[in-house]
Design a protein around this motif. Sequence first.
Motif, PDB file in Angstrom:
ATOM      1  N   MET A 125       0.826  -1.202   0.000  1.00 20.74           N
ATOM      2  CA  MET A 125       0.000   0.000   0.000  1.00 20.74           C
ATOM      3  C   MET A 125       0.866   1.259   0.000  1.00 20.74           C
ATOM      4  N   LYS A 126       2.011   1.226   0.644  1.00 19.44           N
ATOM      5  CA  LYS A 126       2.890   2.385   0.658  1.00 19.44           C
ATOM      6  C   LYS A 126       3.636   2.548  -0.666  1.00 19.44           C
ATOM      7  N   GLN A 127       4.154   1.444  -1.198  1.00 17.24           N
ATOM      8  CA  GLN A 127       5.002   1.527  -2.377  1.00 17.24           C
ATOM      9  C   GLN A 127       4.208   1.635  -3.672  1.00 17.24           C
ATOM     10  N   GLU A 128       3.097   0.912  -3.769  1.00 21.51           N
ATOM     11  CA  GLU A 128       2.360   0.841  -5.024  1.00 21.51           C
ATOM     12  C   GLU A 128       1.149   1.778  -5.074  1.00 21.51           C
ATOM     13  N   LEU A 129       0.563   2.093  -3.920  1.00 24.05           N
ATOM     14  CA  LEU A 129      -0.696   2.838  -3.913  1.00 24.05           C
ATOM     15  C   LEU A 129      -0.593   4.198  -3.231  1.00 24.05           C
ATOM     16  N   GLY A 130       0.564   4.587  -2.770  1.00 21.17           N
ATOM     17  CA  GLY A 130       0.769   5.923  -2.255  1.00 21.17           C
ATOM     18  C   GLY A 130       0.221   6.204  -0.872  1.00 21.17           C
ATOM     19  N   LEU A 131       0.145   5.194  -0.013  1.00 23.72           N
ATOM     20  CA  LEU A 131      -0.361   5.436   1.338  1.00 23.72           C
ATOM     21  C   LEU A 131       0.500   6.447   2.091  1.00 23.72           C
ATOM     22  N   ASP A 132       1.808   6.432   1.835  1.00 26.51           N
ATOM     23  CA  ASP A 132       2.714   7.335   2.548  1.00 26.51           C
ATOM     24  C   ASP A 132       2.939   8.661   1.814  1.00 26.51           C
ATOM     25  N   HIS A 133       2.112   8.975   0.800  1.00 26.40           N
ATOM     26  CA  HIS A 133       2.265  10.215   0.042  1.00 26.40           C
ATOM     27  C   HIS A 133       1.394  11.349   0.567  1.00 26.40           C
ATOM     28  N   PHE A 134       0.646  11.104   1.616  1.00 21.81           N
ATOM     29  CA  PHE A 134      -0.259  12.136   2.133  1.00 21.81           C
ATOM     30  C   PHE A 134       0.550  13.279   2.755  1.00 21.81           C
ATOM     31  N   GLU A 135       0.210  14.509   2.385  1.00 20.33           N
ATOM     32  CA  GLU A 135       0.926  15.672   2.894  1.00 20.33           C
ATOM     33  C   GLU A 135      -0.011  16.665   3.578  1.00 20.33           C
ATOM     34  N   GLY A 136      -1.210  16.239   3.900  1.00 18.88           N
ATOM     35  CA  GLY A 136      -2.159  17.123   4.563  1.00 18.88           C
ATOM     36  C   GLY A 136      -1.858  17.279   6.041  1.00 18.88           C
ATOM     37  N   ARG A 137      -2.722  18.046   6.704  1.00 20.29           N
ATOM     38  CA  ARG A 137      -2.511  18.328   8.121  1.00 20.29           C
ATOM     39  C   ARG A 137      -3.706  17.957   8.985  1.00 20.29           C
ATOM     40  N   THR A 138      -4.736  17.356   8.422  1.00 21.32           N
ATOM     41  CA  THR A 138      -5.932  17.047   9.199  1.00 21.32           C
ATOM     42  C   THR A 138      -6.159  15.543   9.255  1.00 21.32           C
ATOM     43  N   TRP A 139      -6.794  15.108  10.352  1.00 26.21           N
ATOM     44  CA  TRP A 139      -7.126  13.689  10.495  1.00 26.21           C
ATOM     45  C   TRP A 139      -8.137  13.263   9.442  1.00 26.21           C
ATOM     46  N   ARG A 140      -9.125  14.119   9.155  1.00 28.75           N
ATOM     47  CA  ARG A 140     -10.137  13.761   8.153  1.00 28.75           C
ATOM     48  C   ARG A 140      -9.494  13.552   6.781  1.00 28.75           C
ATOM     49  N   GLY A 141      -8.567  14.430   6.420  1.00 27.36           N
ATOM     50  CA  GLY A 141      -7.898  14.267   5.132  1.00 27.36           C
ATOM     51  C   GLY A 141      -7.114  12.971   5.057  1.00 27.36           C
ATOM     52  N   PHE A 142      -6.371  12.659   6.124  1.00 30.13           N
ATOM     53  CA  PHE A 142      -5.617  11.402   6.119  1.00 30.13           C
ATOM     54  C   PHE A 142      -6.558  10.200   6.095  1.00 30.13           C
ATOM     55  N   HIS A 143      -7.661  10.303   6.823  1.00 32.22           N
ATOM     56  CA  HIS A 143      -8.628   9.201   6.855  1.00 32.22           C
ATOM     57  C   HIS A 143      -9.181   8.943   5.460  1.00 32.22           C
ATOM     58  N   HIS A 144      -9.514  10.003   4.727  1.00 29.84           N
ATOM     59  CA  HIS A 144     -10.014   9.836   3.360  1.00 29.84           C
ATOM     60  C   HIS A 144      -8.939   9.228   2.467  1.00 29.84           C
TER      61      HIS A 144
END
Length: 199
Positions: free
Chosen positions: A151-170
Motif C-alpha cells: 500500500m505504501k510503495q504501489e498505492l501511495g499510502l505514505d504520500h499524504f501531505e495534509g494536516r488534518t485527520w479527516r484528510g488522512f482518513h479519506h
Amino acid sequence: MTPLRSITPAHDNVVGIKGETSVWPPGSTPTIRKKPPGSRGRPSSRHYDDKHPPVLVGVLAKELKYRAVSWREGSRGWQSSRFAAVRIRTAHRHMNGVPPGDEQWLLCQWPQGAQAPTKFWLSSLPADTSIRTLVRLAKLRWRIERDYQEMKQELGLDHFEGRTWRGFHHHATLCAMAHGFLALRRALSPPGPGEMDAA
C-alpha cells in the motif's frame, strides 16, 4: 508487547507477548484467601493458588508438549515449526490485587534446534479452536506487513501531505479500497504463464 490486562476483548484476537509475561498455569484456581474470624485489618485482595502459583510464560513453555504444524507454502516450500497450546489466565500485576484474566490460549513456538521456545502469543479464541487455526492466525503478521508495504510503495499510502485527520482518513480509505480491488482482481484472474504479477 506489554502483558494484557484482565479485560474482556471486544473481538477475538491473537497477540504476541514476551516470555516475561506472568500467567496462571493450566489447572490453577486462584482465589482470595478469607481472613480468620476475629482478625483485624483490611481483607486481602490478592489471589492465591499454592499448588499452581503464577509462572513466567518462558518457563511454562519449556514444560509443554510440542508438535509439528505447517501454516503456509512459501518460496522454500511449506513453512513448519513446533508449537504447543494450553489454556491459561493472565496474572498481570496479581501482587497488586489485579484479578486473573479470562481463560484464553497461550501459543508457544519452539523451532527445531533452538535451545528454548522463541515466540509466544495469547489468543481469546474459543476453547475448541484447533492448534492449526491458532498457528495460522498467529502467522498472518507476514501478510499484514506485506500488504502494508504494498500500500505504501504501489498505492501511495505514505504520500499524504495534509494536516488534518479527516484528510488522512479519506486518503487511507481510498488506498485501502484500491488495495482491496487489486487483491480481488489477482484472486479472480491469476496471471498466466509468462505474465508479470504486480505482487
